[in-house]
Design a protein around this motif. Structure first.
Motif, PDB file in Angstrom:
ATOM      1  N   CYS A 119       0.836  -1.215   0.000  1.00  0.00           N
ATOM      2  CA  CYS A 119       0.000   0.000   0.000  1.00  0.00           C
ATOM      3  C   CYS A 119       0.862   1.253   0.000  1.00  0.00           C
ATOM      4  O   CYS A 119       0.622   2.186  -0.769  1.00  0.00           O
ATOM      5  N   TYR A 120       1.900   1.286   0.832  1.00  0.00           N
ATOM      6  CA  TYR A 120       2.766   2.468   0.894  1.00  0.00           C
ATOM      7  C   TYR A 120       3.498   2.694  -0.429  1.00  0.00           C
ATOM      8  O   TYR A 120       3.615   3.815  -0.907  1.00  0.00           O
ATOM      9  N   ALA A 121       3.993   1.577  -1.020  1.00  0.00           N
ATOM     10  CA  ALA A 121       4.706   1.694  -2.301  1.00  0.00           C
ATOM     11  C   ALA A 121       3.778   2.253  -3.371  1.00  0.00           C
ATOM     12  O   ALA A 121       4.174   3.082  -4.201  1.00  0.00           O
ATOM     13  N   LYS A 122       2.510   1.830  -3.335  1.00  0.00           N
ATOM     14  CA  LYS A 122       1.523   2.249  -4.339  1.00  0.00           C
ATOM     15  C   LYS A 122       1.167   3.729  -4.145  1.00  0.00           C
ATOM     16  O   LYS A 122       1.072   4.490  -5.105  1.00  0.00           O
TER      17      LYS A 122
ATOM     18  N   VAL B 173      12.616  -4.582  -0.908  1.00  0.00           N
ATOM     19  CA  VAL B 173      12.876  -5.597  -1.942  1.00  0.00           C
ATOM     20  C   VAL B 173      13.572  -6.803  -1.328  1.00  0.00           C
ATOM     21  O   VAL B 173      13.196  -7.955  -1.563  1.00  0.00           O
ATOM     22  N   LYS B 174      14.589  -6.542  -0.496  1.00  0.00           N
ATOM     23  CA  LYS B 174      15.340  -7.653   0.121  1.00  0.00           C
ATOM     24  C   LYS B 174      14.465  -8.470   1.063  1.00  0.00           C
ATOM     25  O   LYS B 174      14.697  -9.659   1.261  1.00  0.00           O
ATOM     26  N   LEU B 175      13.464  -7.829   1.646  1.00  0.00           N
ATOM     27  CA  LEU B 175      12.516  -8.560   2.491  1.00  0.00           C
ATOM     28  C   LEU B 175      11.552  -9.380   1.631  1.00  0.00           C
ATOM     29  O   LEU B 175      11.289 -10.552   1.897  1.00  0.00           O
ATOM     30  N   MET B 176      11.022  -8.756   0.578  1.00  0.00           N
ATOM     31  CA  MET B 176       9.932  -9.363  -0.196  1.00  0.00           C
ATOM     32  C   MET B 176      10.388 -10.496  -1.112  1.00  0.00           C
ATOM     33  O   MET B 176       9.663 -11.469  -1.300  1.00  0.00           O
TER      34      MET B 176
ATOM     35  N   PRO C  91       6.364  -4.996  -9.136  1.00  0.00           N
ATOM     36  CA  PRO C  91       6.327  -3.885 -10.104  1.00  0.00           C
ATOM     37  C   PRO C  91       6.218  -2.518  -9.433  1.00  0.00           C
ATOM     38  O   PRO C  91       6.771  -1.532  -9.937  1.00  0.00           O
ATOM     39  N   LEU C  92       5.549  -2.447  -8.284  1.00  0.00           N
ATOM     40  CA  LEU C  92       5.426  -1.169  -7.569  1.00  0.00           C
ATOM     41  C   LEU C  92       6.790  -0.697  -7.070  1.00  0.00           C
ATOM     42  O   LEU C  92       7.123   0.486  -7.156  1.00  0.00           O
TER      43      LEU C  92
ATOM     44  N   ALA D  22       4.914 -10.155 -15.560  1.00  0.00           N
ATOM     45  CA  ALA D  22       4.602  -9.514 -16.845  1.00  0.00           C
ATOM     46  C   ALA D  22       4.714  -7.992 -16.716  1.00  0.00           C
ATOM     47  O   ALA D  22       5.285  -7.319 -17.584  1.00  0.00           O
ATOM     48  N   LYS D  23       4.183  -7.427 -15.607  1.00  0.00           N
ATOM     49  CA  LYS D  23       4.246  -5.972 -15.411  1.00  0.00           C
ATOM     50  C   LYS D  23       5.699  -5.517 -15.223  1.00  0.00           C
ATOM     51  O   LYS D  23       6.093  -4.452 -15.701  1.00  0.00           O
ATOM     52  N   CYS D  24       6.487  -6.363 -14.502  1.00  0.00           N
ATOM     53  CA  CYS D  24       7.919  -6.012 -14.316  1.00  0.00           C
ATOM     54  C   CYS D  24       8.645  -5.943 -15.647  1.00  0.00           C
ATOM     55  O   CYS D  24       9.496  -5.048 -15.876  1.00  0.00           O
ATOM     56  N   ILE D  25       8.357  -6.903 -16.555  1.00  0.00           N
ATOM     57  CA  ILE D  25       8.997  -6.914 -17.877  1.00  0.00           C
ATOM     58  C   ILE D  25       8.664  -5.614 -18.613  1.00  0.00           C
ATOM     59  O   ILE D  25       9.527  -5.004 -19.263  1.00  0.00           O
ATOM     60  N   GLU D  26       7.413  -5.161 -18.493  1.00  0.00           N
ATOM     61  CA  GLU D  26       7.005  -3.928 -19.164  1.00  0.00           C
ATOM     62  C   GLU D  26       7.732  -2.712 -18.582  1.00  0.00           C
ATOM     63  O   GLU D  26       8.085  -1.784 -19.307  1.00  0.00           O
ATOM     64  N   VAL D  27       7.962  -2.736 -17.259  1.00  0.00           N
ATOM     65  CA  VAL D  27       8.699  -1.627 -16.622  1.00  0.00           C
ATOM     66  C   VAL D  27      10.148  -1.616 -17.110  1.00  0.00           C
ATOM     67  O   VAL D  27      10.702  -0.572 -17.446  1.00  0.00           O
ATOM     68  N   MET D  28      10.774  -2.817 -17.194  1.00  0.00           N
ATOM     69  CA  MET D  28      12.209  -2.912 -17.491  1.00  0.00           C
ATOM     70  C   MET D  28      12.515  -2.848 -18.982  1.00  0.00           C
ATOM     71  O   MET D  28      13.531  -2.292 -19.391  1.00  0.00           O
ATOM     72  N   GLY D  29      11.654  -3.459 -19.811  1.00  0.00           N
ATOM     73  CA  GLY D  29      11.826  -3.366 -21.257  1.00  0.00           C
ATOM     74  C   GLY D  29      12.924  -4.249 -21.819  1.00  0.00           C
ATOM     75  O   GLY D  29      13.449  -5.150 -21.160  1.00  0.00           O
ATOM     76  N   ASP D  30      13.287  -3.957 -23.072  1.00  0.00           N
ATOM     77  CA  ASP D  30      14.239  -4.753 -23.849  1.00  0.00           C
ATOM     78  C   ASP D  30      15.555  -4.935 -23.084  1.00  0.00           C
ATOM     79  O   ASP D  30      16.089  -3.984 -22.527  1.00  0.00           O
ATOM     80  N   GLY D  31      16.051  -6.183 -23.069  1.00  0.00           N
ATOM     81  CA  GLY D  31      17.358  -6.454 -22.451  1.00  0.00           C
ATOM     82  C   GLY D  31      17.301  -6.841 -20.999  1.00  0.00           C
ATOM     83  O   GLY D  31      18.337  -7.110 -20.381  1.00  0.00           O
TER      84      GLY D  31
END
Length: 988
Positions: free
Chosen positions: A578-581, A595-598, A619-620, A665-674
Motif C-alpha cells: 500500500c505504501y509503495a503504491k 525488496v530484500k525482504l519481499m 512492479p510497484l 509480466a508488469k515487471c517486464i514492461e517496466v524494465m523493457g528490452d534487455g
C-alpha cells in the motif's frame, strides 16, 4: 536416546554417513538391529528399534527399486508368522512405517502381503495385533494411492479394517480412525465397495457421547472429508448426509456457560478443539463440498427450529450454522435472502449476549458471501441494526463483533449508498472510540477505526483532513508498546491496517510518518515462523501443541510450521504494498530494504497472503526505484528477476501463481528490452512450456473424470471451476508473452518457436473457446509486435483467424477481429490479400441483428475498429469510398476504450483532411459527427488527458467559429449531448 538419535541420523544424513562406513560395519548394523528387536522385551523400546530398521530399509532401496537388505525382508516374513506376539508386532510396525519395503518385488509378493495382513487382522486374542495390522493396511493403501488395481485386490480387507476402527476407539485408541481419515482424504475410491458401512460406522462413532470429543470429531471428519474428496460418491448416500447434519448441529450446541464471556479481553474463542467449533467447520466444509442444492433443504428446517428454542445455545448454534452454510449454499440462499435477513436481524436484540454475537456473525458473513447485492438491498435496515448493537456498552465482545460486521458490510458497499449514513456512523464511532481508548482493552475502538472510519471518510476526504493528524497521533501513541507485543497479538494487525488506511486518505501527506511506522512494520513483516521436518513419531508427540500445522510429505514424514504471527506478517506485507503504491517517490529510500525482504517471500509457501503481497509489490517497487535512476532500477531488478522466474515454476494455489505471473509480466514492461539474459530465457521457456503442456493434460484428466461412474451435474460444476482456474493461468502465460513481445519485438521469435506447436494446438477447432481465444491473443501479439517478420508463421494462424471472426463465441470473435486489425496496421505487404478477404467477414458480424447486445458488443466494436484500420493502413485493399459511409454509421465505440481511441483518431484524420465523404456535401454530415463525439464523451470513451480528446475538441471549436453551422449542429443534439460537448470543450 541412542535409538532416537540413530533414527534421526539415518533420516536426515544417510547419504553423508552410511556409505562412508566400512562394509563389515554396515553388515554389523543390519544384523545387530534385527537381533536387538528379537531380544528386546519392552514394547516401547522395541518400537524405537523397529523405527530405525524401517528407516534403514527405506534408504537401502536403490534407484531401480532393489531392496539391498534381503535379510530384513526375510526377518519380516519370519516374524509375522511367529508365535511370539512381540515379533509379530515388530514386523507390522516396520511394515506400517515403511510399506514400500518390498521395492520392485511388491507385485510378486502381493498375495503374501495380503495374507499377512488378513491373518493379523483376524487375530481375536491380541487387539494390538489387529490394530497394527489395520494401520499397516492403511499405510500400504496410501503408499499405492495411484494403483487402482491394487485397491480392488485389497477391497476385502475393508470389513476387518472397519471393525478394527470400531474396536480401537472403545479401547481409547484413535490411531486407526486417523488412518481412515487419511484414506478418505487421499484414496476415497478404496472405500467405494464398502462406503455405506464406512459411513454408518463414522455416524455411529460421531454420535456416541461415551467416546471423547476428539474421537467423535475424527469420526465426523471421515464423512466431511469424503464430502470434499468424493462428493459425487457421497451424494448417492443422501440418507447418511441427512443423519450427519443433526450430529453437526448437536455438536454446535455443545457450549459452556461463561459468566466472564461478554467482556473477556479475547475477541475470539480460544477453544478450537471444542465440539462447537468442530461442528461449525464441518458444516461449512460439507456445504461447500456437496453443494447447496443437497444441503440447504436438509438443514433449513433444523435451523428454523433451533432459532425458536428457548435455550440460548440452540439459537446461537442456529445462527452460527446459517453463517457456516452461506458460501456452499450461496446460489440457493440468494432467492430467500430477504426472509433470512429479516429473521436474523431480530436476533440482534436477543436477550442473551452470545446470541446477539452470533447474529452479528451471521450478518457479517452474509455481507461478505452475498456482496454487493446484499449491501444494495439491505443497507438501510442492516446499518441501523448494527449501529444500535454497537451501543451495547455492557458487552464488549458483542460491540466488537457488531463493529466487525459493519466493517464487512462497508468494505463492499457502494460509496453512494453510505453517504446518507455518514453523520450517524461517525457519531457512533467517535463515541465508542472515546470510551474504548480510555479502557485497558481498546481493541474494539481500534477495530472500528481500522475498518469503518477511513472507509467512511473516503467519501468525504477533505472533511477528514483536519482530523487526520489528530487520529495519527492517537494511533502512534499506542505504538510505544509495539516491541513488547507477542507476534500474534491482534492489536498489531489493527494498528498496521489503520496506518495503511490513513496513508490512503492522506496520500503524500503521510510521508512524514514513514520514519515512525516503517520500523514496526518491517519487524512484523520479517517474522520468521518456527518450522520443522518431522517423522510420524515426532509429529504424534507434537500434535497436541497448539499453533502447529502439518503437511504430509509421504514416507511417514511431515513438514510442520508454527503459524503464530503469520496473519500479522501477511497484513504487514500488504501494507508495505500500500505504501509503495500510494507514496512512490516518498518511498524510494525504503525500496532496497523492502525488496530484500519481499523477494525471499515469493517462495514462502506457508501463507498465500504473504506470497500474493510479495508478488504484487515487485512492479510497484520497480516504479519507486525508477525515480532514483536507471542504475538503481537495474540493481533492484537483479534482486527480483531470478526469484520471480523460479516462483512461476512452483505449483502454489492458482490465485497465488496467477498474481506472481501477472506481476512478472508488469515487471517486464517496466524494465523493457534487455532485462532478461539467456539463462532467464531458457529457464522461463521451460516453465511456460510446462504450464501449457499441463493445461492440455489437465483437460484430458477432466475428460476422464467425466467418464467416472460417480459423475453427476455437481461434479461437472467442480470440473468447470478447475477449468476456470486452468484458463486463468493460461491468461497469465499470455500476459507474460505479451510483455516479452512488446519489449523485445521480433528478436524474441526464435525463442518463441519452442511454444509454437502448443499455441497452434490451442487454436484448433475442437478446442474449448477460451483456448482458442487465448491462442489467438498470443498470435495477435506476434503480428502486432513483430510486424512483417510475423508472416513466416501465417500458415499457422491466418486461416483460423479469418474463420474465427464469425465464431459462435464473442470472445473468440473479438480476439480474431483484433488480430485482423493489427494485421492491417502493422503487417507488411504480404498481408494485403488477406485484408481484402477479411473485410466482408467483419462487415457480416457488425451487421448481424444482435451485434450490439451486451455479450456481443466488444467483439463487434473490435470488428468496426478493424475495418477502420484496414481503410487507414491498407486503403488500396478496399473500396474506401464505398465502406466509409457504413463505418461512420457504426460509430461511436464506447465499450472497448482502446479501440474507441483508435477509431476517434482515424475520424479526426478524415475530418482534418476535409474528406468529402465524411463531411458530406456542404458539411451536411457535421451534426452526425457532433452526435458521435457527444456520445463518446457521454460514455467516457476517451480520457480527457488523451491527445485524441484535444483533437476532438478542436474539431468542435472550428465549427463553433462558423455561426450558423454551429447552431444547426447543436440544435440536433439532446440536452445530455449538448452538455457532453460543453464538458469536452471545458476539459480538453
Amino acid at each position: 536416546m541412542a535409538a532416537v538419535l540413530l533414527r534421526r541420523l539415518l533420516s536426515s544424513a544417510f547419504d553423508e554417513v552410511y556409505p562412508t562406513l566400512p562394509s563389515d560395519v554396515q553388515t554389523a548394523i543390519k544384523s545387530e538391529l534385527l537381533m536387538i528387536i528379537q531380544m528386546e522385551t519392552q514394547s516401547s523400546m522395541r518400537k524405537k528399534i523397529c523405527d530405525i530398521a524401517a528407516e534403514l530399509a527405506r534408504n537401502l532401496i536403490d534407484e531401480d527399486g532393489n531392496n539391498q537388505w534381503p535379510e530384513g525382508l526375510k526377518f519380516l516374513f519370519d516374524s509375522v508368522s511367529s508365535q511370539n506376539m512381540g515379533l509379530r508386532e515388530a514386523a507390522l510396525h516396520i511394515f506400517w512405517n515403511f510399506p514400500g519395503i518390498f521395492g520392485n518385488q511388491q507385485q510378486h509378493y502381493l498375495d503374501v502381503i495380503k495374507r499377512m495382513l488378513v491373518q493379523c487382522m483376524q487375530d481375536q486374542e491380541h487387539p494390538s495385533i489387529r490394530t497394527l495390522s489395520a494401520r499397516a493396511t492403511a499405510a500400504f493403501i496410501l503408499a499405492n494411492e495411484h494403483n487402482v488395481a491394487l485397491f480392488k485386490h485389497f477391497a476385502d480387507l475393508l470389513p476387518g479394517f472397519l471393525q478394527a476402527v470400531n474396536d480401537s476407539c472403545y479401547q481409547n485408541d484413535d490411531s486407526v480412525l486417523k488412518s481412515l481419515v487419511e484414506i478418505a482424504d487421499t484414496v476415497p475410491k478404496y472405500l467405494r465397495p464398502h462406503l455405506e458401512a464406512t459411513l454408518q460406522l463414522s455416524l455411529k462413532l460421531c454420535g456416541d457421547t461415551s467416546l471423547n470429543n476428539m474421537q467423535r470429531q475424527l469420526a465426523l471428519e471421515v464423512i466431511v472429508t469424503l464430502s470434499e474428496t468424493a462428493a459425487a460418491m457421497l451424494r448417492k448416500h443422501t440418507n447418511i448426509v441427512a443423519q450427519t447434519i443433526p450430529q453437526m448441529l448437536a455438536m454446535m450446541v455443545d457450549l459452556e456457560e461463561d459468566e466472564d464471556w461478554a467482556n473477556a479481553d479475547e475477541l475470539e474463542d480460544d477453544d478450537f478443539d471444542s465440539n462447537a467449533v468442530a461442528g461449525e467447520s464441518a458444516l461449512d466444509r460439507m456445504a461447500c463440498g456437496l453443494g447447496g442444492k443437497l444441503v440447504l433443504p436438509m438443514i433449513k428446517e433444523h435451523i428454523m427450529q433451533m432459532l425458536q428454542n428457548p435455550d440460548w445455545k440452540y439459537r446461537h448454534a442456529g445462527l452460527m450454522a446459517l453463517s457456516a452454510i452461506g458460501e456452499g449454499c450461496h446460489q440457493q440462499m440468494e432467492g430467500i435472502l430477504n426472509e433470512i435477513v429479516n429473521f436474523v436481524l431480530l436476533f440482534l436484540q436477543d436477550p442473551h449476549p452470545r446470541v446477539r454475537y452470533a447474529a452479528c456473525n451471521a450478518v457479517g458473513q452474509m455481507a461478505t458471501d452475498f456482496a454487493p447485492g446484499f449491501q444494495k438491498k439491505f443497507h438501510e435496515k442492516v446499518i441501523a441494526a448494527l449501529l444500535q448493537t454497537m451501543e451495547d456498552q455492557g458487552n464488549q465482545r458483542v460491540q466488537a463483533h457488531a463493529a466487525a460486521a459493519l466493517i464487512n458490510f462497508t468494505e463492499d458497499c457502494p460509496k453512494s449508498l453510505l453517504i446518507p449514513y455518514l453523520d450517524n456512523l461517525v457519531k457512533h464511532l467517535h463515541s465508542i472510540m472515546v470510551l474504548k481508548l480510555q479502557e485497558v482493552s481498546f481493541k474494539i475502538g481500534c477495530q472500528g477505526c481500522t475498518g469503518i472510519k477511513p472507509r467512511v471518510y473516503f467519501v468525504l476526504q477533505e472533511k477528514f483532513m483536519q482530523d487526520a493528524s489528530d487520529v495519527m497521533q492517537l494511533l502512534l501513541k499506542t505504538q510505544t508498546d509495539f516491541n513488547d507485543m507477542e507476534d500474534d497479538d491482534p492489536q498489531i494487525s489493527y494498528m498496521i491496517s489503520a496506518w495503511a488506511r490513513m496513508c490512503k486518505i492522506l496520500g503524500k501527506e503521510f510521508q512524514q510518518y514513514l520514519p515512525v511506522v516503517m520500523g514496526p512494520l518491517m519487524k512484523t513483516a520479517s517474522i520468521k515462523p518456527e518450522v520443522a521436518l518431522l517423522d510420524t513419531q515426532d509429529m504424534e508427540n507434537m500434535s497436541d501443541d497448539d499453533g502447529w500445522e502439518f503437511v504430509n510429505l509421504g514416507d511417514q514424514q511431515s513438514f510442520g510450521i508454527k503459524t503464530a504471527g503469520l496473519e500479522e506478517k501477511s497484513t504487514a506485507c500488504q501494507m508495505l504494498v500500500c505504501y509503495a503504491k500510494e507514496l512512490k517517490e516518498g518511498f524510494v529510500e525504503y525500496t532496497e530494504q523492502v525488496v530484500k525482504l519481499m523477494v525471499p517471500l515469493l517462495k514462502f509457501y506457508f501463507h498465500d497472503g504473504v506470497r500474493v503481497a510479495a508478488a504484487e509489490s515487485m512492479p510497484l517497487l520497480l516504479e519507486c526505484a525508477r525515480v532514483r535512476g536507471p542504475e538503481y532500477l537495474t540493481q533492484m531488478w537483479h534482486f527480483m528477476c531470478d526469484a520471480l522466474i523460479k516462483a512461476i515454476g512452483t505449483e502454489p494455489d492458482s490465485d497465488v501463481l496467477s498474481e506472481i505471473m501477472h506481476s512478472f509480466a508488469k515487471c517486464i514492461e517496466v524494465m523493457g528490452d534487455g532485462c532478461l539474459n539467456n539463462e532467464h530465457f531458457e529457464e522461463l521457456g521451460g516453465i511456460l512450456k510446462a504450464k501449457l503442456e499441463e493445461h492440455f493434460k489437465n483437460q484430458e484428466l477432466r475428460q476422464v473424470k467425466r467418464q467416472d461412474e460417480d459423475y453427476d451435474e455437481q461434479v461437472e460444476e467442480s470440473l468447470q471451476d478447475e477449468d476456470d482456474n486452468d484458463v486463468y493461468i493460461l491468461t497469465k502465460v499470455s500476459d507474460i508473452l505479451h510483455s516479452i513481445f512488446s519489449s523485445y519485438k521480433e528478436k524474441v521469435l526464435p525463442w518463441f518457436e519452442q511454444f509454437l506447436p502448443l499455441i497452434v494446438n490451442l487454436i484448433c477447432p475442437h478446442r474449448p473457446w477460451p483456448d482458442r481465444q487465448w491462442g489467438l491473443c498470443i498470435f495477435d501479439d506476434v503480428i502486432e509486435h513483430c510486424s512483417p517478420a510475423s508472416f513466416k508463421y501465417a500458415e499457422y494462424f491466418l486461416r483460423p483467424m479469418l474463420q474465427y471472426v464469425c465464431d459462435n463465441s464473442p470472445e473468440v470473435r473479438q480476439a480474431a477481429a483484433y488480430g485482423l486489425g493489427v494485421m492491417a496496421q502493422y503487417g507488411g505487404d504480404n498481408y494485403r490479400p488477406f485484408c481484402t478477404e477479411a473485410l466482408p467477414l467483419l462487415v457480416r458480424v457488425i451487421q448481424s441483428a444482435d451485434s450490439k447486445t451486451k455479450e456481443n458488443v466488444n467483439a463487434t466494436e473490435n470488428c468496426i475498429s478493424a475495418v477502420g484500420k484496414i481503410m487507414k493502413f491498407k486503403p488500396d485493399c478496399v473500396n474506401v469510398e464505398e465502406v466509409l459511409p457504413h463505418w461512420l454509421s457504426w460509430l461511436p465505440l464506447h465499450e472497448d476504450k482502446e479501440e474507441a481511441v483508435q477509431t476517434f483518431n482515424y475520424l479526426c484524420d478524415l475530418i482534418e483532411s476535409n474528406h468529402p465523404i465524411v463531411l458530406g456535401p456542404n458539411n451536411t454530415n457535421l451534426p452526425k459527427i457532433f452526435s458521435i463525439i457527444a456520445e463518446g464523451e457521454l460514455h467516457e470513451a476517451i480520457k480527457h488527458e488523451d491527445p485524441c480528446a484535444k483533437r476532438l475538441a478542436n474539431v468542435v471549436r472550428q465549427v463553433q467559429t462558423s455561426g450558423g453551422l454551429w447552431t444547426e449542429c447543436i440544435a440536433q443534439l439532446s440536452p445530455e449531448q449538448q452538455a457532453a460537448i460543453q464538458e469536452l470543450l471545458n476539459s480538453a
